[in-house]
Design an enzyme around this catalytic site. Structure first.
Site, PDB file in Angstrom:
ATOM      1  N   TYR A  52       1.212  -1.243   0.198  1.00 52.37           N
ATOM      2  CA  TYR A  52      -0.142   0.049   0.398  1.00 52.37           C
ATOM      3  C   TYR A  52       0.772   1.411   0.007  1.00 52.37           C
ATOM      4  CZ  TYR A  52       0.691   0.805   4.917  1.00 52.37           C
ATOM      5  OH  TYR A  52       1.194   1.366   5.772  1.00 52.37           O
ATOM      6  N   CYS A  53       0.312   2.614  -0.297  1.00 53.64           N
ATOM      7  CA  CYS A  53       0.896   3.631  -0.085  1.00 53.64           C
ATOM      8  C   CYS A  53      -0.159   4.463   0.044  1.00 53.64           C
ATOM      9  CB  CYS A  53       1.689   3.891  -2.073  1.00 53.64           C
ATOM     10  SG  CYS A  53       0.250   4.196  -3.147  1.00 53.64           S
ATOM     11  N   ARG A  54      -0.288   5.642  -0.017  1.00 55.28           N
ATOM     12  CA  ARG A  54      -1.281   7.114   0.043  1.00 55.28           C
ATOM     13  C   ARG A  54      -3.009   6.866  -0.506  1.00 55.28           C
ATOM     14  NH1 ARG A  54      -3.361  11.271  -0.409  1.00 55.28           N
ATOM     15  NH2 ARG A  54      -2.653  11.744  -2.280  1.00 55.28           N
TER      16      ARG A  54
END
Length: 116
Positions: free
Chosen positions: A76-78
Site C-alpha cells: 500500500y501507499c497513500r
C-alpha cells in the site's frame, strides 16, 4: 459503499480488503505488509507491523526483498499510484502480491488504527 481510491492495472494482483487483512494478521500465517511511502510518511503513521520499502528503493532494498520472496506481500501507499509502480516491478520478479484496497486513505477513512 464504493471506494475508488486506486486502480490496479495488473489482473494478477488481487485486492485485499482492510477487514480481510485484519483477519489475516491474526492468523498463524500473516502476510507481510509493505508500505511503499517515504520514510517521513511512514513515521507519521503506518499499519502495525508494516515494513517501509519506498517504491523508488527497490534496487537498494533487493537484499531484504530477496528474503521476502516466498511470502505474500500486501502493498500500500497513500492512494495507490506508488504501490502500483512497486507492484509492477515485483510482479515481474515473481513475487506473490496483494494490494490493500483503498490504500492508506481508505484505511484511515474507515477509522482503522495506525502506529507511529
Amino acid at each position: 459503499m464504493s471506494i475508488l481510491f486506486s486502480s490496479i492495472s495488473y489482473a494478477d494482483i488481487k485486492v485485499v480488503s482492510a477487514k480481510d487483512l485484519l483477519i489475516n494478521q491474526m492468523s498463524a500465517k500473516p502476510h507481510t505488509i509493505i508500505d511503499v511511502r517515504t520514510p517521513e510518511e511512514f513515521a507519521n503513521g503506518h499499519l502495525k507491523g508494516a515494513l517501509n520499502i519506498p517504491y523508488d528503493q527497490i534496487a537498494a532494498q533487493s537484499f531484504l526483498l530477496a528474503k521476502l520472496k516466498d511470502k505474500t506481500l500486501v502493498v500500500y501507499c497513500r492512494s495507490g499510484r506508488r504501490a502500483n509502480i512497486f507492484e509492477r516491478a515485483l510482479l515481474e520478479q515473481g513475487f506473490k502480491l496483494l494490494h490493500l484496497e483503498g490504500d492508506m486513505l481508505g484505511w484511515q477513512g474507515q477509522g482503522l488504527p495506525v502506529v507511529k
